[in-house]
Design a protein around this motif. Structure first.
Motif, PDB file in Angstrom:
ATOM      1  N   PRO A 454       0.809  -1.236   0.000  1.00 47.12           N
ATOM      2  CA  PRO A 454       0.000   0.000   0.000  1.00 47.12           C
ATOM      3  C   PRO A 454       0.831   1.270   0.000  1.00 47.12           C
ATOM      4  O   PRO A 454       0.318   2.331  -0.345  1.00 47.12           O
ATOM      5  N   HIS A 455       2.110   1.175   0.382  1.00 40.90           N
ATOM      6  CA  HIS A 455       2.922   2.376   0.544  1.00 40.90           C
ATOM      7  C   HIS A 455       4.030   2.508  -0.493  1.00 40.90           C
ATOM      8  O   HIS A 455       4.487   3.618  -0.754  1.00 40.90           O
ATOM      9  N   LEU A 456       4.488   1.403  -1.072  1.00 41.18           N
ATOM     10  CA  LEU A 456       5.643   1.439  -1.964  1.00 41.18           C
ATOM     11  C   LEU A 456       5.301   1.034  -3.391  1.00 41.18           C
ATOM     12  O   LEU A 456       6.159   0.545  -4.123  1.00 41.18           O
ATOM     13  N   LYS A 457       4.065   1.207  -3.777  1.00 38.96           N
ATOM     14  CA  LYS A 457       3.670   0.834  -5.122  1.00 38.96           C
ATOM     15  C   LYS A 457       4.450   1.658  -6.151  1.00 38.96           C
ATOM     16  O   LYS A 457       4.609   2.865  -6.014  1.00 38.96           O
ATOM     17  N   ASN A 458       4.940   0.952  -7.187  1.00 34.08           N
ATOM     18  CA  ASN A 458       5.671   1.589  -8.294  1.00 34.08           C
ATOM     19  C   ASN A 458       6.945   2.306  -7.822  1.00 34.08           C
ATOM     20  O   ASN A 458       7.274   3.389  -8.310  1.00 34.08           O
ATOM     21  N   THR A 459       7.653   1.721  -6.871  1.00 32.82           N
ATOM     22  CA  THR A 459       8.916   2.300  -6.388  1.00 32.82           C
ATOM     23  C   THR A 459      10.046   1.306  -6.595  1.00 32.82           C
ATOM     24  O   THR A 459       9.837   0.093  -6.636  1.00 32.82           O
ATOM     25  N   ASP A 460      11.253   1.827  -6.679  1.00 33.50           N
ATOM     26  CA  ASP A 460      12.430   0.979  -6.877  1.00 33.50           C
ATOM     27  C   ASP A 460      12.679   0.031  -5.701  1.00 33.50           C
ATOM     28  O   ASP A 460      13.034  -1.132  -5.923  1.00 33.50           O
ATOM     29  N   PRO A 461      12.548   0.467  -4.423  1.00 34.61           N
ATOM     30  CA  PRO A 461      12.768  -0.481  -3.329  1.00 34.61           C
ATOM     31  C   PRO A 461      11.813  -1.679  -3.382  1.00 34.61           C
ATOM     32  O   PRO A 461      12.213  -2.811  -3.091  1.00 34.61           O
ATOM     33  N   PHE A 462      10.570  -1.430  -3.757  1.00 36.25           N
ATOM     34  CA  PHE A 462       9.603  -2.522  -3.845  1.00 36.25           C
ATOM     35  C   PHE A 462       9.976  -3.473  -4.980  1.00 36.25           C
ATOM     36  O   PHE A 462       9.849  -4.698  -4.858  1.00 36.25           O
ATOM     37  N   LEU A 463      10.451  -2.927  -6.088  1.00 41.95           N
ATOM     38  CA  LEU A 463      10.911  -3.753  -7.200  1.00 41.95           C
ATOM     39  C   LEU A 463      12.132  -4.572  -6.791  1.00 41.95           C
ATOM     40  O   LEU A 463      12.228  -5.763  -7.124  1.00 41.95           O
TER      41      LEU A 463
END
Length: 853
Positions: A454-463
């Motif tokens: 819910p908080h890191l959508k479409n971010t490099d750390p999440f990837l």
């Protein structure tokens, strides 16, 4: 967090009054509300005041309870609540309040002393002793405090029956406790003497209990006391000389012959004297640093820096025990400094590396600064390094997840640290626990995805997290289907990330699954990605086919991506045009607002003031022109003549268009500059920026009527003559690399009425009429559409120009620019003799001349 004290002042014993760290605590029995003794005349007032105070306390108590219920992490609310409950005297509620606070926060040494003393005041028998002893143990484990240790030792000697009766078990217990206290505080330069002296007094008390007939036991006890003296004299402490004198006096009591009138070290054994002198030198080297950290008139920042300087000094000395004690002293004063805790744990990892001491420091660090993610990460690494059981590591990890970190990257780092530890223990540990298998890693990754999505959508750390997960599924879990499932689930959440698709494709290529990689390209090449991502994926597919595919595959990819690339190029062009249009629209709006504000300011000025400003600005321009060299003046005159010729030609062409009956705008050119040599790519916004400091009102760039391209000419309207003069002063300055020729546009030599309907009209056709009040193309089209008939048909209400009295002289009289006199008006100049002579004569006058001849 500072030591919290109560408002009421207790009756202190003599020892407590001498304690500089005592915070004003009093026994619980003295905290209950008491009505003071008074005479009968004031009884009613005292009862009334007491009732009011009680009601106010109850109201405040309810407020604090509601506040803590809404926010249990409110440190100050906990402190105030404990104070109030202690004042009321509800011991059960007070115990619960203290326990609730200690579950979340460490308590200060003063709060632990207060708690233990309150419980000690209620002790009724030996059954309550273990509970209070446990309180002291909890207190001394959280912060370094010589005063708290001193209270603990006094409590044991007073209330522990075995110690009080000097039984062998009790004496051994007390000695062990004293040794622990010396390990914790014995190197404390300013307060360590408390524990050393208390230890000596305890051993001397035991000495007096030994029967005089037991010579061997007495001699053994004397050696024990002498050893404590020697140990204390080898430590750099305050009042070291006083300790030496006490030692010499004690030795004389034991029968040793010492010369008390000679030097301090006379009669003292060489090894004791040497240790004492070394300790004294060490103390002298630190006394200045001790004074700096104990000075109370400095700010917290200054005192913190003094502690850091002191720590650097101790670290250079190379004694880890002394460094550790100083760190403990620093965190007692600055318990919520995450940098200090981080520095402390790094030092322990470097020096001690293992042991319960380091574990305890990490536990206290994360309890004092739970919001600092790096401390939790280092705590997990320490537990892994020391082969802690999986249950303990999992417990610390779960506690960390309950904290509120300042950045989301700290949560990612925490999850990755946990996964790293599990991976290493599975791959490299010799003793793998039965429950430690790959399913635990998969569970951790899934937890991270659910927790962070819910908080890191479409971010490099999440990837990065999911890419790591897919790689471990493939390499450690040996499950290709699961690895693909990780990418597929991630694409459902973050399908607009180009890097996600490329990462998925990269995995398939590394495995040699070319067909699967091609199928992924076919799925994503038509998707819309941010920035240039849509074009990038198309080009990436073409490169892929060149490197891995057949010619047919390359042709097929080109056939697919070519229309897509054209579509993207068209879309991008339209977007750029739309953005440019919006930008110009906003610029026009700002200009209109600015013009309106400027107009209001100008209207407020008197005519005399405006005329004065105009004359002053014109004089400045003229002075500037006169200051130029003569050759520059001639060159400027030539350029002005050139500009006037160009303007005349332009106006002739515009005049030729007046036969078009479409209603056109009227331009009086009251304050207008004619600009030539304009760059063909320059638009209205470029011209506006060029004149932004002189108040532009309107801009009309002339365009070719057939091609629509700029002719490099423009009319620029200004607010008044002052602004026009400032604009003319910018002559020969460059715009888009070309020097502009700027001159005043003069459509007439005399004055005229702008409202006169016979004024020459300029069609807006072929010009860029931005920022002209009422001069938009839309308004002109509406006015033209309101006239009936075809565009070239004569209009019934059109006013015919009166040209029967006009005389045109000279060459090129087929078109007249706007800088000649109005067609239906004569110049209002006084007639001269020459003008009378040139006046055409009537027929009668000619007859008279002929008849006279």
């Amino acid at each position: 967090m500072e030591d919290q004290t109560l408002t009421s002042k207790p009756q202190l014993s003599g020892a407590e009054e001498d304690d500089p760290n005592h915070d004003g605590d009093e026994p619980m029995t003295d905290l209950a509300p008491q009505n003071p003794q008074s005479d009968s005349g004031s009884d009613s007032d005292s009862v009334s005041d007491s009732e009011d105070d009680e009601a106010q306390d109850n109201l405040q108590l309810q407020t604090l309870e509601a506040q803590l219920s809404a926010n249990p992490s409110d440190y100050d609310a906990h402190v105030q609540y404990i104070k109030l409950v202690r004042k009321i005297g509800d011991i059960e509620k007070l115990r619960r309040a203290r326990e609730a606070m200690n579950e979340l926060f460490p308590l200060t040494p003063a709060m632990w002393r207060e708690w233990a003393r309150d419980e000690s005041s209620l002790i009724a028998g030996t059954e309550a002793f273990p509970a209070i002893e446990k309180l002291y143990e909890r207190g001394v484990s959280e912060y370094l405090s010589a005063s708290l240790w001193s209270d603990y030792l006094d409590f044991i000697q007073e209330y522990d029956p075995s110690v009080r009766e000097c039984s062998p078990a009790g004496i051994s217990k007390a000695r062990d406790l004293f040794e622990r206290a010396l390990t914790a505080t014995g190197l404390h330069v300013s307060e360590g003497n408390k524990i050393w002296e208390a230890f000596r007094e305890f051993e001397q008390a035991i000495f007096h209990t030994i029967n005089d007939t037991d010579v061997q036991a007495k001699e053994k006890q004397i050696q024990r006391i002498r050893s404590i003296f020697h140990r204390q004299l080898s430590v750099p402490l305050v009042n070291t000389r006083s300790t030496l004198l006490s030692y010499k006096a004690w030795e004389m009591e034991q029968g040793s012959v010492l010369d008390s009138q000679s030097g301090d070290l006379d009669g003292v054994s060489s090894h004791v004297a040497s240790a004492y002198q070394k300790a004294l030198d060490m103390y002298n080297a630190r006394v200045n640093l001790e004074q700096k950290i104990s000075t109370q008139d400095k700010s917290d920042m200054e005192r913190f820096q003094e502690f850091m300087n002191y720590l650097k000094f101790e670290q250079s000395s190379g004694d880890p025990a002394r460094v550790q004690v100083l760190y403990e002293r620093a965190i007692t004063d600055f318990p919520v400094s995450s940098d200090l805790w981080l520095d402390y744990t790094r030092y322990l990892d470097k020096t001690l590396k293992v042991g319960s001491t380091v574990s305890n420091v990490y536990l206290r660090a994360t309890k004092n600064c739970p919001w600092f993610g790096e401390l939790w990460v280092r705590y997990l690494l320490y537990l892994e390094r020391n082969r802690a059981p999986e249950k303990e590591i999992a417990s610390v990890f779960e506690k960390a997840l309950q904290c509120s970190f300042s950045t989301l990257e700290e949560y990612v780092d925490l999850f990755l640290t946990r996964v790293d530890g599990l991976r290493r223990r599975i791959l490299f540990s010799n003793e793998v626990e039965n429950s430690l298998d790959y399913s635990l890693i998969r569970k951790t990754f899934q937890h991270a995805s659910d927790y962070l999505s819910p908080h890191l959508k479409n971010t490099d750390p999440f990837l990065r997290l999911h890419a790591y997960w897919a790689r471990l599924e493939l390499n450690l879990g040996k499950d290709l289907v699961a690895a693909r499932g990780v990418w597929e689930s991630f694409l459902k959440i973050c399908g607009s990330m180009l890097e996600a698709w490329l990462g998925y494709i990269s995995m398939e290529i590394e495995l040699g699954h070319i067909k699967d990689a091609r199928s992924i390209y076919k799925r994503c090449y038509s998707k819309r990605f941010p920035g240039s991502g849509s074009e990038d994926i198309c080009h990436a597919w073409l490169r892929f086919e060149r490197e891995f595919g057949t010619l047919e595959d390359l042709d097929h990819a080109a056939q697919k991506v070519s229309p897509r690339l054209e579509e993207l190029q068209l879309f991008r062009s339209r977007e750029e045009a739309r953005v440019e249009e919006e930008r110009e629209s906003i610029s026009k709006k700002n200009t209109r607002e600015k013009r309106k504000q400027t107009s209001d300011i100008t209207d407020d000025q008197s005519p005399a003031k405006r005329q004065k400003d105009t004359v002053r600005n014109l004089n400045e321009v003229q002075k500037k022109d006169k200051s130029e060299a003569p050759n520059s003046v001639e060159k400027n005159k030539m350029e002005e003549n050139k500009v006037q010729v160009e303007e005349t030609q332009v106006r002739k062409e515009e005049q030729s268009k007046d036969s078009n009956p479409v209603k056109a705008r009227v331009y009086t050119d009251q304050c207008t500059a004619f600009v030539s040599n304009l760059h063909l790519k320059a638009n209205s916004e470029d011209v506006r920026k060029f004149f932004c400091d002189v108040g532009v009102v309107g801009i009309r760039i002339l365009h070719d009527k057939f091609t629509g391209k700029s002719r490099g000419l423009a009319y620029v309207d200004f607010l008044d003559d002052a602004h026009l003069a400032a604009a003319i002063s910018k002559n020969k300055q460059k715009l888009l690399g070309k020097k502009l020729s700027i001159a005043r546009s003069e459509p007439r030599r005399g004055k005229r009425d702008p409202s006169d309907q016979s004024l020459p009209r300029e069609q807006g056709r072929g010009t860029d009429q931005t920022d002209v009040p009422g001069g938009s193309a839309s308004r002109e089209s509406v006015e033209a559409s309101q006239q009936s008939g075809p565009p070239n048909a004569p209009q019934p209400n059109a006013r015919k120009p009166r040209v029967e009295h006009v005389q045109l002289k000279g060459k090129s009289t087929f078109a007249v620019p706007r800088n000649v006199a109005a067609l239906n008006r004569t110049a209002e100049k006084p007639k001269t003799k020459k003008q009378d002579e040139e006046k055409p004569k009537s027929n009668d006058e000619f007859r008279k001349i002929f008849t006279k001849g």
